[in-house]
Design an enzyme around this catalytic site. Sequence first.
Site: not given
Length: 415
Positions: A217, A254, A142
């Site tokens: 995300k 994540c 990330e």
Amino acid sequence: MERMEEENGKLEETQPSPAGSICGFTSLHHLLKASLEPHLYQEVSRLLLGLNCGRPLGNIALPESAKALSLKHGFDVQAYCFGADKEQLRESRIVRVGLIQNSIAIPTTAPFSEQRRSIFEKLKPIIDAAGASGVNILCLQEAWTMPFAFCTREKRWCEFAEPVDGESTQFLQDFALKYNMVIVSPILERDVKHGETIWNTAVIIGNNGNVIGKHRKNHIPRVGDFNESTYYMEGNTGHPVFETAYGKIAINICYGRHHPLNWLAFGLNGAEIVFNPSATVGELSEPMWPIEARNAAIANSYFVASINRVGTEIFPNAFTSGDGKPQHEDFGHFYGSSHISAPDASCTPSLSRYQDGLLISDMDLNLCRQLKDKWGFRMTARYEMYAELLERYIRSDFEPQVVSDPLLNKKPSKD
């Protein structure tokens, strides 16, 4: 202290342990292997890592050129093989996947242009090792182009944001073409067409050097030092699955790994491999790290590739977390430990807690359907029931379905 195994199985202390090690070992698996008798380690490994089609994972022989790059540039390289049962009507669909974990290259006080350039230079030999090893799909960690500076809440770090077709994509496109490789590149994106909005984004670069697409995300943490909503908000790209030359892939960035429905949605859209590029620290999440991705692989009958950065990043100005603790200048230790989980509950050993690394794995994608047939999770799911509950839950007049004991608050009679 760094420890080495003697012939009698005892551990000898030789030099100070690297920061981030586990009792002087690079990973839990190395600690266990050095500490247990072989037959005990074999049984412990079976329980911790599972069996792939009834067997421990095999190792892949890597070319000498990849090993030489690893030795010269000081990064760990490990390679394993997931198999599947041989089928009569389908050929094997073997894909070689690579994951890169790394620390930043120079201090966060250096000019931003030098910080980015130094990371590019650091990754070149690792990507070359992946290419020399025949990796088909490579995923980076990330926000790989920068320090994970979102803990600071300082807006100057926004300078690292770039368009999807920016400098990092151009850098990786050359490797994609050179090695006929799909590359997943998680970056801080600047959407210049929509008011310079910033997103946490994964760019998917095809093996022809083209940009296949992007995913933003979905879930933004608000816990501890993860002050990411200071910089970007939840993504707006849904749960896309990208059909590449080597299979159908998705990216669960994540914090999305903490949300089971996020994993489910990628599976419903047909993902065969879901990458989870991350940046997370030991004090906060390490006990969860080996569990969540493996659970997702099992529940959704796909492979999960988990990547985490390594090292401790020190920032110029101290910051606080809003938790009453003293101000500090670092996020904590990013513990690496990248690994790959399979739908049959088997799992690779993890990379180092503190060292840059390249994890390579062959995986037969036929295993995904074989596990769907075996366990029937899709067939036995009750999606219409879940959908009805969720439809009610998002309404303001939602009432939980709770059946109370009618005698719960009734006073006992005084007979």
